[in-house]
Scaffold this motif. Structure first.
Motif, PDB file in Angstrom:
ATOM      1  N   GLU A 111      62.549  47.170  37.432  1.00  0.00           N
ATOM      2  CA  GLU A 111      61.693  48.037  37.797  1.00  0.00           C
ATOM      3  C   GLU A 111      61.146  47.561  39.277  1.00  0.00           C
ATOM      4  N   PRO A 112      61.460  47.965  40.312  1.00  0.00           N
ATOM      5  CA  PRO A 112      61.145  47.591  41.564  1.00  0.00           C
ATOM      6  C   PRO A 112      59.502  47.599  41.873  1.00  0.00           C
ATOM      7  N   THR A 113      59.044  48.587  41.390  1.00  0.00           N
ATOM      8  CA  THR A 113      57.586  48.482  41.692  1.00  0.00           C
ATOM      9  C   THR A 113      56.832  47.528  41.027  1.00  0.00           C
ATOM     10  N   THR A 114      57.233  47.021  39.914  1.00  0.00           N
ATOM     11  CA  THR A 114      56.609  45.901  39.089  1.00  0.00           C
ATOM     12  C   THR A 114      57.058  44.628  39.516  1.00  0.00           C
ATOM     13  N   PHE A 115      58.167  44.497  40.109  1.00  0.00           N
ATOM     14  CA  PHE A 115      58.741  43.213  40.109  1.00  0.00           C
ATOM     15  C   PHE A 115      57.896  42.110  40.774  1.00  0.00           C
ATOM     16  N   TYR A 116      57.120  42.457  41.928  1.00  0.00           N
ATOM     17  CA  TYR A 116      56.269  41.236  42.365  1.00  0.00           C
ATOM     18  C   TYR A 116      54.723  41.490  42.101  1.00  0.00           C
ATOM     19  N   ALA A 117      54.647  42.561  41.221  1.00  0.00           N
ATOM     20  CA  ALA A 117      53.202  43.097  41.143  1.00  0.00           C
ATOM     21  C   ALA A 117      52.048  41.941  40.756  1.00  0.00           C
ATOM     22  N   THR A 118      52.625  41.065  39.473  1.00  0.00           N
ATOM     23  CA  THR A 118      51.447  40.165  39.396  1.00  0.00           C
ATOM     24  C   THR A 118      51.259  39.178  40.478  1.00  0.00           C
ATOM     25  N   GLU A 119      52.266  38.676  41.165  1.00  0.00           N
ATOM     26  CA  GLU A 119      51.979  37.711  42.076  1.00  0.00           C
ATOM     27  C   GLU A 119      51.348  38.202  43.324  1.00  0.00           C
ATOM     28  N   VAL A 120      51.671  39.402  43.729  1.00  0.00           N
ATOM     29  CA  VAL A 120      51.040  40.291  44.776  1.00  0.00           C
ATOM     30  C   VAL A 120      49.505  40.460  44.625  1.00  0.00           C
ATOM     31  N   GLN A 121      49.365  40.831  43.218  1.00  0.00           N
ATOM     32  CA  GLN A 121      48.039  41.274  42.918  1.00  0.00           C
ATOM     33  C   GLN A 121      47.237  39.784  42.749  1.00  0.00           C
ATOM     34  N   GLN A 122      47.668  38.661  42.450  1.00  0.00           N
ATOM     35  CA  GLN A 122      46.846  37.466  42.320  1.00  0.00           C
ATOM     36  C   GLN A 122      46.640  37.164  44.153  1.00  0.00           C
ATOM     37  N   ILE A 123      47.564  37.320  44.831  1.00  0.00           N
ATOM     38  CA  ILE A 123      47.275  36.878  46.281  1.00  0.00           C
ATOM     39  C   ILE A 123      46.190  37.803  46.804  1.00  0.00           C
ATOM     40  N   ILE A 124      46.198  39.154  46.513  1.00  0.00           N
ATOM     41  CA  ILE A 124      45.300  40.250  46.986  1.00  0.00           C
ATOM     42  C   ILE A 124      43.863  39.854  46.232  1.00  0.00           C
ATOM     43  N   ARG A 125      43.689  39.516  45.164  1.00  0.00           N
ATOM     44  CA  ARG A 125      42.533  39.177  44.427  1.00  0.00           C
ATOM     45  C   ARG A 125      42.007  37.778  45.040  1.00  0.00           C
ATOM     46  N   ARG A 126      42.786  36.775  45.547  1.00  0.00           N
ATOM     47  CA  ARG A 126      42.094  35.457  46.164  1.00  0.00           C
ATOM     48  C   ARG A 126      41.698  35.804  47.445  1.00  0.00           C
ATOM     49  N   GLU A 127      42.471  36.845  48.206  1.00  0.00           N
ATOM     50  CA  GLU A 127      42.140  37.080  49.730  1.00  0.00           C
ATOM     51  C   GLU A 127      40.620  37.868  49.596  1.00  0.00           C
ATOM     52  N   LEU A 128      40.627  38.800  48.399  1.00  0.00           N
ATOM     53  CA  LEU A 128      39.273  39.369  48.413  1.00  0.00           C
ATOM     54  C   LEU A 128      38.171  38.248  48.227  1.00  0.00           C
ATOM     55  N   ASP A 129      38.344  37.469  47.330  1.00  0.00           N
ATOM     56  CA  ASP A 129      37.177  36.534  46.996  1.00  0.00           C
ATOM     57  C   ASP A 129      36.889  35.758  48.207  1.00  0.00           C
ATOM     58  N   LYS A 130      37.816  35.483  48.961  1.00  0.00           N
ATOM     59  CA  LYS A 130      37.279  34.664  50.492  1.00  0.00           C
ATOM     60  C   LYS A 130      36.410  35.613  51.457  1.00  0.00           C
ATOM     61  N   LEU A 131      36.642  37.205  51.154  1.00  0.00           N
ATOM     62  CA  LEU A 131      35.845  37.809  52.209  1.00  0.00           C
ATOM     63  C   LEU A 131      34.170  37.796  52.165  1.00  0.00           C
ATOM     64  N   PRO A 132      33.529  38.123  53.090  1.00  0.00           N
ATOM     65  CA  PRO A 132      31.982  38.088  53.031  1.00  0.00           C
ATOM     66  C   PRO A 132      31.810  39.302  52.219  1.00  0.00           C
ATOM     67  N   GLU A 133      30.696  39.150  51.454  1.00  0.00           N
ATOM     68  CA  GLU A 133      30.284  39.812  50.377  1.00  0.00           C
ATOM     69  C   GLU A 133      30.321  41.503  50.922  1.00  0.00           C
ATOM     70  N   LEU A 134      29.588  41.661  52.148  1.00  0.00           N
ATOM     71  CA  LEU A 134      29.573  43.296  52.586  1.00  0.00           C
ATOM     72  C   LEU A 134      30.906  43.520  52.768  1.00  0.00           C
ATOM     73  N   THR A 135      31.815  42.906  53.643  1.00  0.00           N
ATOM     74  CA  THR A 135      33.366  43.319  53.593  1.00  0.00           C
ATOM     75  C   THR A 135      33.921  43.667  52.404  1.00  0.00           C
ATOM     76  N   ARG A 136      33.776  42.737  51.564  1.00  0.00           N
ATOM     77  CA  ARG A 136      34.545  42.871  50.183  1.00  0.00           C
ATOM     78  C   ARG A 136      33.804  44.275  49.370  1.00  0.00           C
ATOM     79  N   LYS A 137      32.406  44.533  49.551  1.00  0.00           N
ATOM     80  CA  LYS A 137      32.023  45.662  48.706  1.00  0.00           C
ATOM     81  C   LYS A 137      32.583  46.736  49.304  1.00  0.00           C
ATOM     82  N   ILE A 138      32.587  46.890  50.797  1.00  0.00           N
ATOM     83  CA  ILE A 138      33.241  48.175  51.379  1.00  0.00           C
ATOM     84  C   ILE A 138      34.497  48.503  50.993  1.00  0.00           C
ATOM     85  N   PHE A 139      35.345  47.272  51.054  1.00  0.00           N
ATOM     86  CA  PHE A 139      36.696  47.604  50.522  1.00  0.00           C
ATOM     87  C   PHE A 139      36.840  47.956  49.298  1.00  0.00           C
ATOM     88  N   GLU A 140      36.172  47.148  48.135  1.00  0.00           N
ATOM     89  CA  GLU A 140      36.228  47.715  46.767  1.00  0.00           C
ATOM     90  C   GLU A 140      35.595  48.943  46.454  1.00  0.00           C
TER      91      GLU A 140
END
Length: 198
Positions: A111-140
């Motif tokens: 399933e191409p759409t889920t092949f990298y899903a877990t790894e990509v999702q972890q990278i996105i979560r890690r990058e979101l955690d690095k953001l300033p609070e206001l920026t993260r809140k806006i994006f979320e």
């Protein structure tokens, strides 16, 4: 019993036997090995062996019978080698077929759409955690709560332009963090848009 030299087969006698029996022996070998070049090789090898072992018989012995026996054994050896070769070839064929079926089955389940899903999702979560609070809140709020830029601006007391700028900054950060996954950009877009589902 020791054989005297004058009783041994001479090269002239071998030449006569070779001329008279070579083609006949090839025809006999061909009946069993079913390949002319193999039959010719077998008969030639048989004559070589016959000559090398000439001290084992006298002129009075049945030389043609001895030569036929050598041809028979050489044909048997050839057929056994062929049999082993085909057995190995069949085993390899079965193994190749099994691997091919496995690959087809795995590709069917891919399933191409889920092949990298877990790894990509972890990278996105890690990058979101690095953001300033206001920026993260806006994006979320935009990506996870489906709020419009105007709704976010009003709720947080900032301009719509600031919301746009912050979301663009986060997307630039994500593109950089996920650079090696760019060939699956569609997947990244799906994950970014549906991150709250993971």
């Amino acid at each position: 019993m020791e054989i005297l030299d004058d009783n041994r087969l001479t090269s002239a006698e071998l030449s006569t036997i070779y001329s008279e029996y070579y083609q006949k022996l090839v025809i006999i070998a061909l009946r069993y090995v079913r390949a002319k070049s193999a039959a010719e090789d077998i008969v030639t090898d048989s004559f070589v062996s016959f000559w090398e072992h000439r001290d084992k018989f006298t002129r009075a012995d049945n030389k043609i019978g001895y030569l036929l026996t050598i041809v028979k054994h050489n044909c048997m050896n050839y057929l056994h080698r062929q049999q082993n070769f085909y057995k190995i070839e069949q085993q390899l064929g079965r193994e190749n077929q099994r691997m091919l079926n496995e690959s087809i089955r795995a590709l069917g389940n891919f399933e191409p759409t889920t092949f990298y899903a877990t790894e990509v999702q972890q990278i996105i979560r890690r990058e979101l955690d690095k953001l300033p609070e206001l920026t993260r809140k806006i994006f979320e709020q935009n990506r996870f709560m489906d709020k419009t830029y105007d709704e976010i601006a009003e709720e947080l007391g900032i301009t719509r332009r600031k919301v746009t700028s912050e979301i663009q900054n986060v997307l630039a950060i994500m593109r950089k963090a996920l650079a090696e996954y760019l060939p699956v950009a569609g997947l990244i877009s799906v994950i970014l848009n549906n991150l709250h589902k993971y």
